[in-house]
Design a protein around this motif. Structure first.
Motif, PDB file in Angstrom:
ATOM      1  N   TRP A 183       0.814  -1.207   0.000  1.00 50.14           N
ATOM      2  CA  TRP A 183       0.000   0.000   0.000  1.00 50.14           C
ATOM      3  C   TRP A 183       0.848   1.259   0.000  1.00 50.14           C
ATOM      4  O   TRP A 183       0.387   2.325  -0.378  1.00 50.14           O
ATOM      5  CB  TRP A 183      -0.950   0.003   1.196  1.00 50.14           C
ATOM      6  N   GLY A 184       2.109   1.158   0.411  1.00 46.46           N
ATOM      7  CA  GLY A 184       2.994   2.317   0.378  1.00 46.46           C
ATOM      8  C   GLY A 184       3.236   2.825  -1.036  1.00 46.46           C
ATOM      9  O   GLY A 184       3.653   3.963  -1.238  1.00 46.46           O
ATOM     10  N   MET A 185       2.949   1.974  -2.016  1.00 43.22           N
ATOM     11  CA  MET A 185       3.102   2.364  -3.415  1.00 43.22           C
ATOM     12  C   MET A 185       2.275   3.609  -3.728  1.00 43.22           C
ATOM     13  O   MET A 185       2.696   4.470  -4.488  1.00 43.22           O
ATOM     14  CB  MET A 185       2.677   1.206  -4.317  1.00 43.22           C
ATOM     15  N   PHE A 186       1.089   3.708  -3.126  1.00 46.66           N
ATOM     16  CA  PHE A 186       0.238   4.871  -3.375  1.00 46.66           C
ATOM     17  C   PHE A 186       0.969   6.155  -2.988  1.00 46.66           C
ATOM     18  O   PHE A 186       0.990   7.116  -3.736  1.00 46.66           O
ATOM     19  CB  PHE A 186      -1.068   4.768  -2.583  1.00 46.66           C
ATOM     20  N   GLN A 187       1.551   6.153  -1.788  1.00 45.51           N
ATOM     21  CA  GLN A 187       2.242   7.361  -1.328  1.00 45.51           C
ATOM     22  C   GLN A 187       3.476   7.652  -2.183  1.00 45.51           C
ATOM     23  O   GLN A 187       3.768   8.802  -2.479  1.00 45.51           O
ATOM     24  CB  GLN A 187       2.651   7.224   0.145  1.00 45.51           C
ATOM     25  N   ARG A 188       4.187   6.611  -2.588  1.00 52.20           N
ATOM     26  CA  ARG A 188       5.403   6.821  -3.387  1.00 52.20           C
ATOM     27  C   ARG A 188       5.089   7.364  -4.778  1.00 52.20           C
ATOM     28  O   ARG A 188       5.868   8.119  -5.342  1.00 52.20           O
ATOM     29  CB  ARG A 188       6.202   5.519  -3.499  1.00 52.20           C
ATOM     30  N   GLN A 189       3.959   6.973  -5.338  1.00 53.59           N
ATOM     31  CA  GLN A 189       3.607   7.396  -6.689  1.00 53.59           C
ATOM     32  C   GLN A 189       2.801   8.700  -6.722  1.00 53.59           C
ATOM     33  O   GLN A 189       2.568   9.250  -7.776  1.00 53.59           O
ATOM     34  CB  GLN A 189       2.805   6.293  -7.400  1.00 53.59           C
ATOM     35  N   ALA A 190       2.393   9.176  -5.559  1.00 50.37           N
ATOM     36  CA  ALA A 190       1.480  10.317  -5.506  1.00 50.37           C
ATOM     37  C   ALA A 190       2.125  11.640  -5.852  1.00 50.37           C
ATOM     38  O   ALA A 190       1.453  12.569  -6.274  1.00 50.37           O
ATOM     39  CB  ALA A 190       0.857  10.412  -4.120  1.00 50.37           C
ATOM     40  N   ASN A 191       3.441  11.746  -5.699  1.00 47.11           N
ATOM     41  CA  ASN A 191       4.087  13.048  -5.879  1.00 47.11           C
ATOM     42  C   ASN A 191       4.438  13.301  -7.337  1.00 47.11           C
ATOM     43  O   ASN A 191       5.605  13.395  -7.694  1.00 47.11           O
ATOM     44  CB  ASN A 191       5.322  13.143  -4.983  1.00 47.11           C
ATOM     45  N   ALA A 192       3.417  13.433  -8.174  1.00 44.30           N
ATOM     46  CA  ALA A 192       3.654  13.704  -9.597  1.00 44.30           C
ATOM     47  C   ALA A 192       4.337  15.044  -9.773  1.00 44.30           C
ATOM     48  O   ALA A 192       5.217  15.202 -10.625  1.00 44.30           O
ATOM     49  CB  ALA A 192       2.335  13.667 -10.365  1.00 44.30           C
ATOM     50  N   LEU A 193       3.976  16.012  -8.953  1.00 45.42           N
ATOM     51  CA  LEU A 193       4.552  17.339  -9.055  1.00 45.42           C
ATOM     52  C   LEU A 193       6.065  17.294  -8.793  1.00 45.42           C
ATOM     53  O   LEU A 193       6.846  17.880  -9.539  1.00 45.42           O
ATOM     54  CB  LEU A 193       3.858  18.277  -8.068  1.00 45.42           C
ATOM     55  N   GLY A 194       6.468  16.573  -7.778  1.00 43.10           N
ATOM     56  CA  GLY A 194       7.888  16.440  -7.470  1.00 43.10           C
ATOM     57  C   GLY A 194       8.659  15.768  -8.583  1.00 43.10           C
ATOM     58  O   GLY A 194       9.786  16.162  -8.921  1.00 43.10           O
ATOM     59  N   ARG A 195       8.052  14.722  -9.193  1.00 43.39           N
ATOM     60  CA  ARG A 195       8.731  14.019 -10.296  1.00 43.39           C
ATOM     61  C   ARG A 195       8.919  14.930 -11.490  1.00 43.39           C
ATOM     62  O   ARG A 195       9.959  14.915 -12.147  1.00 43.39           O
ATOM     63  CB  ARG A 195       7.952  12.760 -10.681  1.00 43.39           C
ATOM     64  N   VAL A 196       7.911  15.761 -11.777  1.00 38.71           N
ATOM     65  CA  VAL A 196       8.033  16.704 -12.898  1.00 38.71           C
ATOM     66  C   VAL A 196       9.128  17.738 -12.594  1.00 38.71           C
ATOM     67  O   VAL A 196       9.941  18.064 -13.457  1.00 38.71           O
ATOM     68  CB  VAL A 196       6.690  17.403 -13.174  1.00 38.71           C
ATOM     69  N   GLN A 197       9.155  18.231 -11.368  1.00 37.50           N
ATOM     70  CA  GLN A 197      10.152  19.251 -10.999  1.00 37.50           C
ATOM     71  C   GLN A 197      11.579  18.713 -11.068  1.00 37.50           C
ATOM     72  O   GLN A 197      12.509  19.437 -11.366  1.00 37.50           O
ATOM     73  CB  GLN A 197       9.853  19.792  -9.601  1.00 37.50           C
ATOM     74  N   ARG A 198      11.730  17.397 -10.811  1.00 36.55           N
ATOM     75  CA  ARG A 198      13.075  16.789 -10.843  1.00 36.55           C
ATOM     76  C   ARG A 198      13.474  16.239 -12.211  1.00 36.55           C
ATOM     77  O   ARG A 198      14.607  15.825 -12.408  1.00 36.55           O
ATOM     78  CB  ARG A 198      13.154  15.667  -9.818  1.00 36.55           C
ATOM     79  N   ALA A 199      12.541  16.187 -13.147  1.00 36.70           N
ATOM     80  CA  ALA A 199      12.806  15.552 -14.438  1.00 36.70           C
ATOM     81  C   ALA A 199      13.941  16.239 -15.186  1.00 36.70           C
ATOM     82  O   ALA A 199      14.061  17.458 -15.178  1.00 36.70           O
ATOM     83  CB  ALA A 199      11.536  15.560 -15.292  1.00 36.70           C
ATOM     84  N   SER A 200      14.782  15.433 -15.821  1.00 39.15           N
ATOM     85  CA  SER A 200      15.877  15.987 -16.624  1.00 39.15           C
ATOM     86  C   SER A 200      15.373  16.242 -18.030  1.00 39.15           C
ATOM     87  O   SER A 200      14.259  15.899 -18.371  1.00 39.15           O
ATOM     88  CB  SER A 200      17.041  15.016 -16.642  1.00 39.15           C
TER      89      SER A 200
END
Length: 200
Positions: free
Chosen positions: A183-200
């Protein structure tokens, strides 16, 4: 006389195609990014990519303003509040949908099956199912419960399984009779904004 760099010409042409008065420039940047690498006309130079910082900024803007991101933020704010937090989240979700209606797309497998069977196309995603998943992200899967999550997964058309199929699998996992659910997968995948901000 020096020739103008074709990259500069194609970049200016891309902006001209997508910018209009009163339209947010970030939308133009995203449309430009979508056509990058293609030739707009036969024999024309390929459209260059827009500056990566402009693309990232436009994506951050889109994600930040999306209904799904706002729901995730509401769920994270409600975390640790128990039943009152869950009620507040569902109330906030209702208000959000009233102001920005959510029209999800039907799952491609369900659409294909309907077309092959010459049946009516299915409706889009059930918003209530999406809210259950968002609640699991912010409040925890235990707070939402297996029945609501089974309804959510089925509404997304995941693997073509019914609510009953999902309830049986999730119940077996809860009883230790099946593979454990991360169930921790939900929390790990939830930060779409952070992933976009870190994207190369």
């Amino acid at each position: 006389m020096d020739a103008v760099d074709p990259v500069v010409v194609e970049s200016a042409a891309a902006l001209a195609r997508h910018l209009r008065q009163g339209r947010d420039r970030r939308l133009a940047v995203l449309e430009w990014f979508a056509e990058a690498g293609m030739a707009v006309r036969p024999g024309a130079a390929r459209v260059p990519e827009p500056p990566i910082d402009a693309v990232r900024g436009a994506l951050v803007w889109v994600v930040r303003g999306s209904v799904s991101q706002r729901l995730v933020e509401a769920a994270q704010t409600a975390a640790g509040s128990g039943e009152a937090g869950q009620d507040a989240l569902y109330e906030a979700a209702g208000r959000l949908i009233e102001t920005r209606p959510y029209r999800g797309m039907a799952h491609p497998t369900l659409v294909r099956a309907a077309l092959e069977a010459d049946e009516e196309l299915p409706d889009g995603l059930d918003f209530k199912g999406m809210v259950h998943l968002v609640a699991a992200i912010g409040l925890g899967a235990e707070e939402v419960g297996a029945d609501a999550l089974a309804e959510a997964f089925a509404s997304f058309g995941m693997f073509g399984l019914t609510v009953e199929d999902w309830a049986q699998m999730l119940g077996a996992a809860d009883r230790g009779e099946g593979p454990p659910v991360d169930w921790g997968m939900f929390q790990r995948q939830a930060n779409a904004l952070g992933r976009v901000q870190r994207a190369s």
